[in-house]
Design a protein around this motif. Sequence first.
Motif, mmCIF file in Angstrom:
data_model
loop_
_atom_site.group_PDB
_atom_site.id
_atom_site.type_symbol
_atom_site.label_atom_id
_atom_site.label_comp_id
_atom_site.label_asym_id
_atom_site.label_seq_id
_atom_site.Cartn_x
_atom_site.Cartn_y
_atom_site.Cartn_z
ATOM 1 N N TRP A 136 0.819 -1.216 0.000
ATOM 2 C CA TRP A 136 0.000 0.000 0.000
ATOM 3 C C TRP A 136 0.856 1.270 0.000
ATOM 4 O O TRP A 136 0.643 2.165 -0.834
ATOM 5 N N PRO A 137 1.833 1.423 0.904
ATOM 6 C CA PRO A 137 2.632 2.652 0.886
ATOM 7 C C PRO A 137 3.413 2.821 -0.414
ATOM 8 O O PRO A 137 3.621 3.945 -0.883
ATOM 9 N N ILE A 138 3.826 1.708 -1.002
ATOM 10 C CA ILE A 138 4.552 1.758 -2.274
ATOM 11 C C ILE A 138 3.658 2.348 -3.356
ATOM 12 O O ILE A 138 4.062 3.230 -4.123
ATOM 13 N N LEU A 139 2.416 1.876 -3.419
ATOM 14 C CA LEU A 139 1.468 2.396 -4.409
ATOM 15 C C LEU A 139 1.199 3.877 -4.191
ATOM 16 O O LEU A 139 1.209 4.678 -5.144
ATOM 17 N N GLU A 140 0.943 4.270 -2.951
ATOM 18 C CA GLU A 140 0.619 5.672 -2.685
ATOM 19 C C GLU A 140 1.785 6.592 -3.031
ATOM 20 O O GLU A 140 1.588 7.660 -3.618
ATOM 21 N N ARG A 141 3.011 6.216 -2.680
ATOM 22 C CA ARG A 141 4.170 7.062 -2.983
ATOM 23 C C ARG A 141 4.433 7.141 -4.473
ATOM 24 O O ARG A 141 5.045 8.094 -4.956
ATOM 25 N N LEU B 58 -11.183 -4.891 -3.192
ATOM 26 C CA LEU B 58 -10.460 -3.631 -3.234
ATOM 27 C C LEU B 58 -9.975 -3.404 -4.659
ATOM 28 O O LEU B 58 -9.900 -4.327 -5.467
ATOM 29 N N PHE B 59 -9.653 -2.139 -4.958
ATOM 30 C CA PHE B 59 -9.253 -1.794 -6.315
ATOM 31 C C PHE B 59 -8.073 -0.837 -6.271
ATOM 32 O O PHE B 59 -8.068 0.113 -5.480
ATOM 33 N N ALA B 60 -7.069 -1.099 -7.095
ATOM 34 C CA ALA B 60 -5.863 -0.274 -7.146
ATOM 35 C C ALA B 60 -5.630 0.218 -8.570
ATOM 36 O O ALA B 60 -5.767 -0.546 -9.531
ATOM 37 N N ALA B 61 -5.281 1.482 -8.695
ATOM 38 C CA ALA B 61 -4.940 2.066 -9.990
ATOM 39 C C ALA B 61 -4.197 3.368 -9.733
ATOM 40 O O ALA B 61 -4.151 3.863 -8.602
ATOM 41 N N SER B 62 -3.631 3.940 -10.787
ATOM 42 C CA SER B 62 -2.983 5.240 -10.634
ATOM 43 C C SER B 62 -4.041 6.303 -10.331
ATOM 44 O O SER B 62 -5.222 6.145 -10.657
#
Length: 263
Positions: A208-213, A241-245
């Motif tokens: 999670w922190p990697i994605l946010e940074r 859950l969903f992850a994207a830029s």
Amino acid sequence: MQASNETHLMEVWARQAGAYALDIFQDYAAAAPRRKADNSWVTEVDETIEQMLREQIAQAFPDDLIMGEEGGGQASNSGRIWVLDPIDGTGSFVKRLPVWCVSIGLLVDGYPAAGCVYLPVLDECYLAGLTGDATLNGQVINAENPDFLDSQSWMAVPSNAHRRYKITYPGKTRSLGSTAANVCYVASSRACAAILGNASLWDIAGAWPILERAGGTLATFSGGPFDWQRFYQGASANEPLFAASNNNYASMRAMIDLAQGAI
């Protein structure tokens, strides 16, 4: 031990654990795989690595709490808690597939603040300290993917995506076996998005922190608030859950719906 050493230590610990796991990776018998109560795989490697990490963290940061997939423990919304997934993608590890990783996350006051995800077979180390950029093997990464609608781009999905989701995205979908790795592929713009089904805190705390940074967003599928209490107690999220830029999140999310009757 000073806080400035945390990022370095996470990488050292993850690489050491990964080297240990890699030595056993080709030997099915040595891994001693077995099924847990929820029918998922666990191996002696998972248990040994978690114990290794617990001992290293306790020595370096004796006042911090620790939560791990195999050894238990609970998180909270205060203080510092290390969250461990000794092998994220144990199913891939057992079947001798390459996408599995060691994941180490650090919660500060209940929120994922730093993390390390190391894929030993590929020798790829994703890292985000308490401050600064996200990196892959020391190189800064960015989640923005300007070609996210290209027919050759891809989105990471769970193995049951064909039953649970209606996807109109014109690119490809791939299920690679590791939740943490999928989030990191979004963070490095290799994947344009990722659907995470039945994720637990240890699945995402490191990534999670990697994605946010890197300029990405991880959110509930419905867009509602996270049920942090479930995560703190070790339970899985009660929705995907969903992850994207950040730039592509809304566009990508609009292309995906739960299939009728999916649970």
